[in-house]
Design an enzyme around this catalytic site. Sequence first.
Site, PDB file in Angstrom:
ATOM      1  N   HIS A  65     -46.772  51.444 -23.775  1.00  0.00           N
ATOM      2  CA  HIS A  65     -46.152  51.303 -25.090  1.00  0.00           C
ATOM      3  C   HIS A  65     -46.933  52.177 -26.068  1.00  0.00           C
ATOM      4  O   HIS A  65     -48.173  52.156 -26.064  1.00  0.00           O
ATOM      5  CB  HIS A  65     -46.250  49.857 -25.595  1.00  0.00           C
ATOM      6  CG  HIS A  65     -45.251  48.910 -25.004  1.00  0.00           C
ATOM      7  ND1 HIS A  65     -45.089  48.740 -23.659  1.00  0.00           N
ATOM      8  CD2 HIS A  65     -44.357  48.072 -25.595  1.00  0.00           C
ATOM      9  CE1 HIS A  65     -44.144  47.827 -23.447  1.00  0.00           C
ATOM     10  NE2 HIS A  65     -43.681  47.397 -24.602  1.00  0.00           N
ATOM     11  N   HIS A 109     -37.273  49.274 -19.659  1.00  0.00           N
ATOM     12  CA  HIS A 109     -38.229  48.636 -20.590  1.00  0.00           C
ATOM     13  C   HIS A 109     -37.800  47.190 -20.773  1.00  0.00           C
ATOM     14  O   HIS A 109     -36.961  46.874 -21.621  1.00  0.00           O
ATOM     15  CB  HIS A 109     -38.241  49.396 -21.916  1.00  0.00           C
ATOM     16  CG  HIS A 109     -39.252  48.889 -22.904  1.00  0.00           C
ATOM     17  ND1 HIS A 109     -39.714  49.649 -23.954  1.00  0.00           N
ATOM     18  CD2 HIS A 109     -39.898  47.698 -23.009  1.00  0.00           C
ATOM     19  CE1 HIS A 109     -40.584  48.942 -24.659  1.00  0.00           C
ATOM     20  NE2 HIS A 109     -40.703  47.746 -24.105  1.00  0.00           N
ATOM     21  N   ASP A 155     -36.003  45.231 -23.854  1.00  0.00           N
ATOM     22  CA  ASP A 155     -37.349  44.769 -24.222  1.00  0.00           C
ATOM     23  C   ASP A 155     -37.538  43.274 -23.913  1.00  0.00           C
ATOM     24  O   ASP A 155     -38.085  42.940 -22.871  1.00  0.00           O
ATOM     25  CB  ASP A 155     -37.635  45.068 -25.705  1.00  0.00           C
ATOM     26  CG  ASP A 155     -39.112  45.269 -26.014  1.00  0.00           C
ATOM     27  OD1 ASP A 155     -39.923  45.251 -25.081  1.00  0.00           O
ATOM     28  OD2 ASP A 155     -39.453  45.459 -27.205  1.00  0.00           O
ATOM     29  N   ASP A 156     -37.111  42.402 -24.829  1.00  0.00           N
ATOM     30  CA  ASP A 156     -37.253  40.944 -24.660  1.00  0.00           C
ATOM     31  C   ASP A 156     -35.930  40.291 -25.070  1.00  0.00           C
ATOM     32  O   ASP A 156     -35.836  39.686 -26.152  1.00  0.00           O
ATOM     33  CB  ASP A 156     -38.394  40.424 -25.545  1.00  0.00           C
ATOM     34  CG  ASP A 156     -39.706  41.115 -25.230  1.00  0.00           C
ATOM     35  OD1 ASP A 156     -40.334  40.764 -24.225  1.00  0.00           O
ATOM     36  OD2 ASP A 156     -40.080  42.031 -25.989  1.00  0.00           O
ATOM     37  N   HIS A 185     -39.613  43.169 -20.447  1.00  0.00           N
ATOM     38  CA  HIS A 185     -40.716  42.250 -20.133  1.00  0.00           C
ATOM     39  C   HIS A 185     -40.081  41.005 -19.540  1.00  0.00           C
ATOM     40  O   HIS A 185     -39.279  40.348 -20.221  1.00  0.00           O
ATOM     41  CB  HIS A 185     -41.488  41.893 -21.404  1.00  0.00           C
ATOM     42  CG  HIS A 185     -42.003  43.113 -22.117  1.00  0.00           C
ATOM     43  ND1 HIS A 185     -43.269  43.602 -21.916  1.00  0.00           N
ATOM     44  CD2 HIS A 185     -41.411  43.959 -23.004  1.00  0.00           C
ATOM     45  CE1 HIS A 185     -43.439  44.687 -22.662  1.00  0.00           C
ATOM     46  NE2 HIS A 185     -42.328  44.930 -23.322  1.00  0.00           N
ATOM     47  N   GLU A 204     -44.527  52.269 -31.416  1.00  0.00           N
ATOM     48  CA  GLU A 204     -43.592  51.214 -31.839  1.00  0.00           C
ATOM     49  C   GLU A 204     -43.992  50.850 -33.270  1.00  0.00           C
ATOM     50  O   GLU A 204     -43.264  51.118 -34.219  1.00  0.00           O
ATOM     51  CB  GLU A 204     -43.695  50.001 -30.910  1.00  0.00           C
ATOM     52  CG  GLU A 204     -42.789  48.834 -31.310  1.00  0.00           C
ATOM     53  CD  GLU A 204     -43.003  47.571 -30.464  1.00  0.00           C
ATOM     54  OE1 GLU A 204     -44.061  47.447 -29.810  1.00  0.00           O
ATOM     55  OE2 GLU A 204     -42.108  46.697 -30.479  1.00  0.00           O
TER      56      GLU A 204
HETATM   57  N1  HPA Z   1     -44.292  45.535 -27.836  1.00  0.00           N
HETATM   58  C1  HPA Z   1     -45.498  45.198 -27.444  1.00  0.00           C
HETATM   59  N2  HPA Z   1     -45.734  44.204 -26.602  1.00  0.00           N
HETATM   60  C2  HPA Z   1     -44.699  43.508 -26.134  1.00  0.00           C
HETATM   61  C3  HPA Z   1     -43.423  43.823 -26.513  1.00  0.00           C
HETATM   62  C4  HPA Z   1     -43.202  44.894 -27.407  1.00  0.00           C
HETATM   63  O1  HPA Z   1     -42.081  45.252 -27.804  1.00  0.00           O
HETATM   64  N3  HPA Z   1     -42.624  42.938 -25.869  1.00  0.00           N
HETATM   65  C5  HPA Z   1     -43.414  42.141 -25.122  1.00  0.00           C
HETATM   66  N4  HPA Z   1     -44.673  42.481 -25.285  1.00  0.00           N
HETATM   67 ZN    ZN Z   2     -41.914  46.274 -24.822  1.00  0.00          ZN
END
Ligand code: HPA
Ligand code: ZN
Length: 341
Positions: free
Chosen positions: A203, A19, A284-285, A21, A206
């Site tokens: 996704h 996971h 994630d990021d 991006h 969350e």
């Molecule tokens: N959630 C949704 N969209 C996203 C995320 C996330 O954690 N990171 C980058 N785009």
């Molecule tokens: Zn994500």
Amino acid sequence: MTADHHLPFIRSLPKAELHLHIEGTLEPELMFELARRNGIALPYCSVEALRAAYRFDDLQSFLDLYYAGASVLLTESDFYDMTMAYMRRAHEDGVVHTEIMFDPQTHTARGVGMATVFAGIARALREAREELGITSYLLLSFLRHLSEEDAQHTLTQALPLREHYADLWVGIGLDSAERGNPPEKFARVYARACELGLRLVAHAGEEGPADYVRNALDVLKAERIDHGVNSEQDPALMQRLIDEQVPLTVCPLSNLKLCVVPTLNEHNLARMLRQGVLVTVNSDDPAYFGGYIAQNYAACAQALELEREELMQLARNSIVASFLPDADKHRWLTRLDEITV
Ligand code: HPA
Ligand code: ZN
């Protein structure tokens, strides 16, 4: 003892990052460098000022900065540099395989060609395979705040490139603002991708409710759920995740920074792991959330008192939950079995 003392052991574990991006790996230093190279003005006077702005209240407050940050990406080399920087960083953390999401709509909407995006990312991934020995797959992700028609158009634009990137592009994902954009909105584009033999992730859970996880499974036929932490609201769904061993790609530091959990001690990762859910740990990021994959493992080890055997289980889960062929999974799982705790 600090979280950092777990890092050497964690880095020694062969693991997959599932996971991630790629636009979320753009560190402020490189963002400034690309802005300069491309003659783009950023609304921050320095790297420090930009980093200081990374305080988020929720998913949307992050997405606003994340999309603004991606505006410096214009050329094939920009995508290459960003991706290569991530691969080198992942290599340091013991990542042996990555399944990377990218958001073509963020770029095509600014006039950047789909072919440019693919070319830059793919050149880095192929080079990393040769030079670092890390394998990668790509998951083309649709922005769920946009229409399904836009997603369909994006898939149509990408399909002519499929053969050229057959070694990398294996599936699709769904990201961006979750609440108010339920999985059902994308039922037709997922059915089409499934017909085409693409792997399906999404996704869900969350910020959105457990129902979104259920519908990602039932309506979209997602094989893996990104985040999924809100599944715990629904005991029957939790039992299903355990019975069917549906993988969840959990991102603990992301959840903390986006206020999905108030503190890491309250994160449900360990609880789900101990109940037998196929949870994995991911970043994630990482440029925005203050930690790459090993730091995510280490922060959880510290906050949730994970045993070494449990850290091993998380690494094992990451291999099992990947889309690698069985022979490759078997090879990495054997390597993990050889590590003494
Ligand atoms: N959630 C949704 N969209 C996203 C995320 C996330 O954690 N990171 C980058 N785009
Ligand atoms: Zn994500």
